[in-house]
Design an enzyme around this catalytic site. Sequence first.
Site, mmCIF file in Angstrom:
data_model
loop_
_atom_site.group_PDB
_atom_site.id
_atom_site.type_symbol
_atom_site.label_atom_id
_atom_site.label_comp_id
_atom_site.label_asym_id
_atom_site.label_seq_id
_atom_site.Cartn_x
_atom_site.Cartn_y
_atom_site.Cartn_z
ATOM 1 N N ASP A 154 77.444 -9.010 39.552
ATOM 2 C CA ASP A 154 76.908 -8.659 40.869
ATOM 3 C C ASP A 154 76.377 -9.863 41.623
ATOM 4 O O ASP A 154 75.159 -10.020 41.725
ATOM 5 C CB ASP A 154 75.808 -7.609 40.705
ATOM 6 C CG ASP A 154 75.322 -7.061 42.052
ATOM 7 O OD1 ASP A 154 76.021 -7.274 43.063
ATOM 8 O OD2 ASP A 154 74.254 -6.436 42.081
ATOM 9 N N GLU A 208 75.904 3.367 41.279
ATOM 10 C CA GLU A 208 74.466 3.280 41.546
ATOM 11 C C GLU A 208 73.932 4.494 42.303
ATOM 12 O O GLU A 208 73.166 4.368 43.250
ATOM 13 C CB GLU A 208 74.140 1.987 42.323
ATOM 14 C CG GLU A 208 74.493 0.736 41.535
ATOM 15 C CD GLU A 208 74.127 -0.566 42.266
ATOM 16 O OE1 GLU A 208 73.761 -1.511 41.587
ATOM 17 O OE2 GLU A 208 74.215 -0.603 43.511
ATOM 18 N N GLU A 240 71.103 -12.507 48.348
ATOM 19 C CA GLU A 240 70.312 -11.581 47.534
ATOM 20 C C GLU A 240 69.803 -12.244 46.257
ATOM 21 O O GLU A 240 68.655 -12.054 45.874
ATOM 22 C CB GLU A 240 71.173 -10.360 47.172
ATOM 23 C CG GLU A 240 70.484 -9.425 46.191
ATOM 24 C CD GLU A 240 71.335 -8.204 45.839
ATOM 25 O OE1 GLU A 240 72.463 -8.086 46.360
ATOM 26 O OE2 GLU A 240 70.867 -7.372 45.035
#
Lengths: 682, 682
Positions: free
Chosen positions: B351, B278, B379
Amino acid sequence: MTKYQLLTVLLLLFCLTPVRAEDGSRLWLRADASAQAKVTANKKSPTIDIAIKELQTNWHGDKVNLVIPAKAGIPSSAGLTKEGMTGEGYSITGDAKKGITISAFSEQGLLYGAYHLLRLQETGRVEYPLNIQESPQYNLRILNHWDNLDGTVERGYAGHSIWKWDELPNTISPRYKEYARANASIGINATVLNNVNASPKILTAELLEKVKAIANELRPYGIKVYLSVNFSSPAILDGLKTSDPLDKDVQGWWKNKVKEIYRIIPDFGGFLVKANSEGQPGPQDFGRTHADGANMLADALKPYHGIVMWRAFVYSPSNEDRAKQAYLEFMPLDGQFRDNVIIQVKNGPIDFQPREPFSPLFGAMKHTGVMAEVQVTQEYLGHSNHLAFLAPMWQEFLESDTYANGKGSFVANTISAIAGVSNIGDDINWTGSHLAQANWYAFGRLAWNPQLSSEQIADEWIRQTFSQDESFVEPVKTMMLNSWEAVVNYMMPLGLHHIFAVGHHYGPEPWGIIPGGRPDWQPWYFHNADTIGLGFDRSSTGSNAVSQYFSPLKEEFNDINTCPPPFLLWFHHVPWQYKLQNGRSLWDELCYHYDLGVQQVRDFQKVWDKQESYVDAERFQHVQSRLKIQARDAQWWKDACLLYFQEFSKQPVPYDIERPVNDLEQLKQVRLNISNYENASR
Amino acid sequence: MTKYQLLTVLLLLFCLTPVRAEDGSRLWLRADASAQAKVTANKKSPTIDIAIKELQTNWHGDKVNLVIPAKAGIPSSAGLTKEGMTGEGYSITGDAKKGITISAFSEQGLLYGAYHLLRLQETGRVEYPLNIQESPQYNLRILNHWDNLDGTVERGYAGHSIWKWDELPNTISPRYKEYARANASIGINATVLNNVNASPKILTAELLEKVKAIANELRPYGIKVYLSVNFSSPAILDGLKTSDPLDKDVQGWWKNKVKEIYRIIPDFGGFLVKANSEGQPGPQDFGRTHADGANMLADALKPYHGIVMWRAFVYSPSNEDRAKQAYLEFMPLDGQFRDNVIIQVKNGPIDFQPREPFSPLFGAMKHTGVMAEVQVTQEYLGHSNHLAFLAPMWQEFLESDTYANGKGSFVANTISAIAGVSNIGDDINWTGSHLAQANWYAFGRLAWNPQLSSEQIADEWIRQTFSQDESFVEPVKTMMLNSWEAVVNYMMPLGLHHIFAVGHHYGPEPWGIIPGGRPDWQPWYFHNADTIGLGFDRSSTGSNAVSQYFSPLKEEFNDINTCPPPFLLWFHHVPWQYKLQNGRSLWDELCYHYDLGVQQVRDFQKVWDKQESYVDAERFQHVQSRLKIQARDAQWWKDACLLYFQEFSKQPVPYDIERPVNDLEQLKQVRLNISNYENASR
């Protein structure tokens, strides 16, 4: 032509056939105009021509004969000879073989008969031999448009006004005729074109020419035009020093103005007046009474058979209970009004709340003409977003027993006319939402015959507007018949009232405060929540509004133990722990009502979603989308009211019902940026 | 003193007694510190002093003796002699009469034993005679803080970072010690202070002095400090021409830097590295492998017994299924890593989704140390707004059978350490919501003993944090144990994944498009909805990600008929009409799952609301408010996903479930204005 060519031509023809969009513009008048009936009449007139054309193109039977006979030829059971009848009644007789005869005293009666016959056909209710006699209960069945000259509509939730003042009189919208036809088909015979908060300008020569153009369009359908007038018109329009009704110049001004109007519109109906109410001018500005004001106008109109509809919706920021004020103001004047004055009284003592007891003026004014005013537009019922079929509400009102002349003195029999505040705008579907058309329809039908059941009205409307498939009609009818009660449940059950958001009246605001505003515009004025309980004490220990009702009703309302639960908090400040007859405490009962309302709307969604195969996609989705808004709003109402009142009750919401999903403090921050002239977009 | 005076004094005293606000700041450590136990120890140290003080003030029994004996004195069943043990285990023996003895090889073991004893007391589980032996399954039980040096926390939903870099090293927040104590009480022995997206600045002398100050606070509680490092630090901080791991200067730079660190912090733990992921720099920027990069750092750390945790969370915008890429990247390197390198692998292949199958790297890397990374911060699970007790999720993961060495090769046994991405911030209640504290607690407890049941962990936490009243414990425990599955139901049932709003990952956005963004950041990449069906074909006819698993798992996943329903759409593109074993079509099953999720949250609300009398008002209302948000969000998720997928399935939502209350087009307009560094305020 080869087979292939033929197929192509056929396909082309098929494609060119106009598929009429189901946008709701046709309302309940959806016959396909493919008929070729033979229709004869023994008289000729524009109105009869309409009746003939409607039947020719829409009646799928054979022959229809329209007759205006000598009086002797009419069966007395048709009621057409009753004293004071305007001759709007009719009879329908005959069968498929020998043809059908519609008889009436008037061309208007024939037109109503024609629409009746077509309604039977479109609802699948034609049963031979026909032997029908009908006549309306009230001679005046009138819509009130709260339309402003700038095109906005106060409390209008269907776009702008259908009256296009800017274009008139040169451009005539085809909608005027469609409007007239729709009204005639359900028996409405009068309309007030402009807002009761009236601009004086409506009486100028320029505007009257525009009014004339509209009147010309409506006339063949038997619909008379009326206007709302501003009481200060003489001073404002022509600079008179006063608008005092006892002033000779003022009286002269009105006489001249009325003369001018009738020169332009010979069948003009008369005036609607909101005077000394919410800031509007009126006779009290000059130390005169409502009777002085109304009578002056009545005297001017009298030579032309015009009438004055004088609204009783008056209240002042006094210490007196607002619910009592119209009665206190008008009862002393009973007997003082001219016979061409009708006092127009809202159904309830406050203001078109989701549920009110009837106004005590009904039945009480024994020497004055009284008409009822109901609100078709949903100012306090979720605008055009919420489904609230109002026939059951109006029926509850009309069937209320006033005991004015002993048991059985129903409201419906104490009034001589009925007005409905219109929900019509220039939206393609007329009323903002498809299902709200049913309220226009129901108003017309009940104004014709207040004994009609809500069930029948809903049934008729559904069959004409959507489908005759029983799988569709029954569930949708049940949904509609339960819808008003559902709204009451999630908004203001048990007699709560006027805890709306200030101004636009959409959404809950029981905590609302208008800084510096008069008390009787504040929600707390009406709900009186405190640590002891909830509700407005209008019993003999409180404002004693109950005293305005006749016995035994006043005693029934006055006693907390006999007061009907739907009006409990209207008449009493009830302790949170007060046990209702079902054993629940007031607080618990309140919670269950709010929750029930939410569940009911969710059930409506289920009902509607199951109808997808019976309805065109356009209307299906539109209604589906509105019901979603309603489901969200119902939850909003429930949470807002329960969480707010819980601050006073200090009781838990019963644990078996669904929990609030909002926090009170967040709900208090909600500010919908909408004026009084638009629908809440949600 | 008169009676009256006495009363006044007593009242005054009563009022002055500090009533500790139940603001959640005490976490699960709420013993009242009123005890006066006699505690002795055969050794003295800062850590033992803490153990003594905790017991003296909190243990309501009589005597406790802390002993670090000769090895021979420890029962072998305590496991304290197992090879490689750090000596953190302990035994607890004795009874009320003769007193209690806590034995351990290390001072740290004594402290853990002390917290164990107090936990028994605070959960009402002290049963004499005590005969307890404990030792942790993993030596490294580490929190990962994604805290930035500017005080923001990536994916943090509890305010700002608890590390006050601006104030350090001069000002030492009392929170550092409280943080250490809380972690020690559940067995966490390590922490990475800064974000894996690491600023090079963390390695400057100025920052290292601040790190030292924190390390000093944590050390007595047995918590070692680690840092995330930026792979380009040599070039960025000191202007080296490259950060190539095979460059001598670069290697020298790291050796010097590590030396500097250990001079300042002698017990420094090591580095955590997110490389070539990323946008982060890494060895591949210089044509080197992950092994090259990790080994260089490992060599520098080796002399000081430091370790490298090297993240396997790598993927590139290639055509290869993102779920396969970590495996493809790292498997060829198996055996090439130094023995002080541990590969840190996220629990699932993508993820931290609401539910994922375990990553195929677990069990596959047989010659490399592997640790698991789970996300404590929510998240993808509704931030700190939603209740999602994650012990059951982690347990499902840890108990997954990899078949790496035949049946019974559970993930828990393939790893040598476990990391949890922290949900801690500077909010007074530490974790943004009170119930989210349970996830911090559960992470620590499972890292110590992955065999603990979720039920036991929830039970312990509830009793210590709220109440031991069974009427409270049982329903709240059941609610917590069902909460993760509820979130899966209303967000992404049946193996759906990554259909979140882009960026902040709060709320649904299955329709989301990042213009110009890489495919594997787009929701459609993951759900693949089309007119045929839904889901990502990772079977042998698709990306063949199933091939990365051992037999017989790969065959089970590969066959649509044997693939476990929770992972159906993870591994298969399933036709809408495909019949599941319960007889329902995929579409219907999807609808029922979404609806069930909504109903489950509503049930949680009921459960919680009933607890009002058992909980202080502050925490009661806070949790109640969060559950309201969750109920609203669950409906939002359900409506958004069903209405969106319905555009492909063309099927009606089964008519027996509650209808959507939102319109898709409106939901598509929702834009929450939140960054990746804050909680969604709803």
